[in-house]
Write an enzyme that holds these catalytic residues in place. Structure first.
Site, short mmCIF file in Angstrom:
data_model
loop_
_atom_site.label_atom_id
_atom_site.label_comp_id
_atom_site.label_asym_id
_atom_site.label_seq_id
_atom_site.Cartn_x
_atom_site.Cartn_y
_atom_site.Cartn_z
N ARG A 94 6.08 -32.71 52.12
CA ARG A 94 6.44 -33.26 50.81
C ARG A 94 7.82 -32.76 50.42
O ARG A 94 8.16 -31.60 50.67
CB ARG A 94 5.38 -32.82 49.79
CG ARG A 94 5.66 -33.32 48.41
CD ARG A 94 4.44 -33.22 47.51
NE ARG A 94 4.82 -33.79 46.25
CZ ARG A 94 5.37 -33.09 45.26
NH1 ARG A 94 5.56 -31.79 45.37
NH2 ARG A 94 5.74 -33.70 44.15
N ASP B 76 9.10 -25.54 32.93
CA ASP B 76 10.54 -25.44 33.18
C ASP B 76 11.20 -24.93 31.90
O ASP B 76 10.72 -25.18 30.80
CB ASP B 76 11.11 -26.80 33.59
CG ASP B 76 10.55 -27.28 34.93
OD1 ASP B 76 10.07 -26.44 35.70
OD2 ASP B 76 10.60 -28.50 35.19
C1 LIG Z 1 18.18 -23.37 35.74
C2 LIG Z 1 17.10 -22.96 36.34
C3 LIG Z 1 15.76 -23.40 35.98
C4 LIG Z 1 14.92 -22.75 37.05
C5 LIG Z 1 15.61 -21.48 37.33
C6 LIG Z 1 17.02 -21.95 37.47
O1 LIG Z 1 17.83 -20.88 37.39
C7 LIG Z 1 17.22 -22.71 38.79
C8 LIG Z 1 15.96 -23.24 39.36
C9 LIG Z 1 14.92 -23.61 38.33
C10 LIG Z 1 13.53 -23.43 38.88
C11 LIG Z 1 13.04 -24.56 39.78
C12 LIG Z 1 11.62 -24.20 40.27
C13 LIG Z 1 10.72 -23.75 39.13
C14 LIG Z 1 11.44 -22.72 38.24
C15 LIG Z 1 10.50 -22.15 37.18
C16 LIG Z 1 12.08 -21.71 39.15
O2 LIG Z 1 11.59 -20.68 39.53
O3 LIG Z 1 13.35 -22.14 39.50
C17 LIG Z 1 12.67 -23.36 37.64
C18 LIG Z 1 13.47 -22.50 36.67
C19 LIG Z 1 13.16 -22.77 35.22
O4 LIG Z 1 13.06 -23.92 34.81
O5 LIG Z 1 13.02 -21.80 34.49
O1 LIG Z 2 7.68 -30.35 43.67
C1 LIG Z 2 7.27 -30.66 42.56
O2 LIG Z 2 6.62 -31.67 42.36
C2 LIG Z 2 7.52 -29.75 41.39
C3 LIG Z 2 8.85 -29.06 41.44
C4 LIG Z 2 9.11 -28.26 40.20
O3 LIG Z 2 8.27 -28.11 39.38
C5 LIG Z 2 10.43 -27.64 40.00
O4 LIG Z 2 11.28 -27.68 40.90
O5 LIG Z 2 10.62 -27.08 38.90
FE LIG Z 3 9.07 -27.23 37.54
#
Ligand SMILES: C=C1C[C@]23C[C@@]1(O)CC[C@H]2[C@@]12CCC[C@@](C)(C(=O)O1)[C@H]2[C@@H]3C(=O)O
Ligand SMILES: O=C(O)CCC(=O)C(=O)O
Ligand SMILES: [Fe+2]
Length: 358
Positions: free
Chosen positions: A299, A234
């Site tokens: 899930r 993240d």
């Molecule tokens: C603030 C953010 C972190 C995130 C991208 C986003 O713009 C919104 C969603 C977030 C998320 C959640 C799923 C995994 C992730 C890598 C993605 O594709 O969207 C994370 C992004 C992140 O932490 O970079």
């Molecule tokens: O579903 C999960 O356990 C992981 C979700 C996640 O990694 C995310 O939303 O960034």
């Molecule tokens: Fe994540």
């Protein structure tokens, strides 16, 4: 006027075909576009840690007198931990799970009314990281930042106000908890409010911002060949994750491979994100994690993604940099980092790394 999270992708469109989302429940076989191999993700077949090794991220009781040190150790060795006695009311966790479940149960045409646009931040769609992989993920998501009122009105013409209320209460609790966890982990390194002025409560209550990511992983006919959410870190300081009682989250350790994070009722999972890795000058690991799916139980997870306001530059805390070395990373705002990540994905951290001369 500093940018806010909603503006992050405005000048930086990302084309993700949300409208091609399948009706997961009608598929009895995994289509080729959803079948993953190690060609699609080099870590796909990395060995799972043997379940009898019994090793997973620690479960930390926040009321324990040694909680700060336990958290610090978990951030250094795993980049993740679970917490119990976190103070978030159980009814609120049940409330956000109920909301998430009822959102994803809506007919796909209704969900698409609130689809995320290419330049937008909030709404329904596939994970942002989808564009970096050839295969599709067996999941759907909904991102919330700021007020969800407009989107929720489209999803639930009657009940939107009740659901907005749950989101507001949930975010309020998560913000308090995230800031407490950040200070506990920094204190374990000897870093105090004196060292990071912008993050102190007295500096400004609004130094942080956040997003909520709701995830749904439907049951899957061939879970061993499918991927719920591909490996990623993240971009946050910290992410606090609620998972329902179905396992699926795994974290990666070089020495152990993929390790499952078992759901513990009422507890929350905390991930160190890339910005916290930067702030700690590399001492805390930003954890690589992914979500797998299964054949029998849907899930749900809710990720609270937490980072600094967009005008705040994150750089390694000087106290954590040895006097004869340069900081491991250059300074970066969350917005800048998200844009770097949107282009370079898992190379983003190395792009802002300072190269030390030997
Ligand atoms: C603030 C953010 C972190 C995130 C991208 C986003 O713009 C919104 C969603 C977030 C998320 C959640 C799923 C995994 C992730 C890598 C993605 O594709 O969207 C994370 C992004 C992140 O932490 O970079
Ligand atoms: O579903 C999960 O356990 C992981 C979700 C996640 O990694 C995310 O939303 O960034
Ligand atoms: Fe994540």
């Amino acid at each position: 006027m500093p940018t806010v999270l909603t503006d992050v992708f405005r000048g930086h469109p990302i084309h993700l075909p949300h409208t091609h989302q399948p009706d997961f429940t009608s598929l009895s076989e995994l289509p080729d576009s959803y079948t993953w191999t190690s060609k699609d993700d080099p870590l796909f077949t990395a060995p799972p840690s043997p379940p009898d090794a019994g090793e997973s991220i620690p479960l930390i009781d926040l009321n324990h007198p040694d909680a700060a040190n336990q958290i610090g150790r978990a951030c250094r060795t795993w980049g993740a931990f679970q917490i119990a006695n976190h103070g978030v009311p159980l009814e609120l966790l049940q409330g956000i799970e109920f909301l998430t479940g009822s959102l994803f149960q809506l007919p796909v045409q209704r969900k698409l009314k609130a689809a995320r646009s290419d330049t937008g931040f909030s709404g329904y769609g596939v994970a942002r990281i989808s564009s970096f992989f050839n295969k599709k993920m067996w999941s759907e998501g909904f991102t919330i930042t700021g007020s969800p009122l407009n989107d929720f009105r489209k999803l639930w013409p009657q009940l939107h106000l009740n659901y907005c209320d749950i989101v507001e209460q949930y975010e309020e609790q998560m913000q308090k908890l995230a800031s407490k966890l950040m200070w506990l982990s920094l204190n374990s390194l000897g870093v105090t409010e004196e060292d990071i002025k912008w993050a102190t409560v007295s500096s400004d209550l609004n130094w942080a911002q956040s997003a909520l990511q709701l995830n749904h992983y439907p049951v899957c006919p061939e879970p061993d060949r499918a991927m719920g959410l591909a490996p990623h870190t993240d971009s946050t300081l910290l992410t606090i994750l609620y998972q329902n009682n179905t396992a699926g989250l795994q974290v990666f350790r070089d020495d152990l491979g993929w390790v499952t994070v078992p759901p513990v009722p009422g507890s929350l999972v905390v991930n160190v994100g890339d910005l916290f890795h930067i702030l700690s000058n590399g001492l805390f690991k930003s954890v690589i994690h992914r979500a797998r799916v299964n054949q029998t139980r849907p899930r749900l997870s809710v990720a609270f993604l937490w980072g600094p306001r967009s005008d705040i530059k994150i750089s390694p805390v000087p106290k954590l940099v040895s006097p004869d070395e340069s900081p491991l990373y250059r300074s970066v705002t969350w917005t800048e980092y998200l844009r770097t990540k949107a282009t370079h994905f898992n190379k983003a951290l190395s792009m802002i790394r300072n190269h030390r001369e030997k």
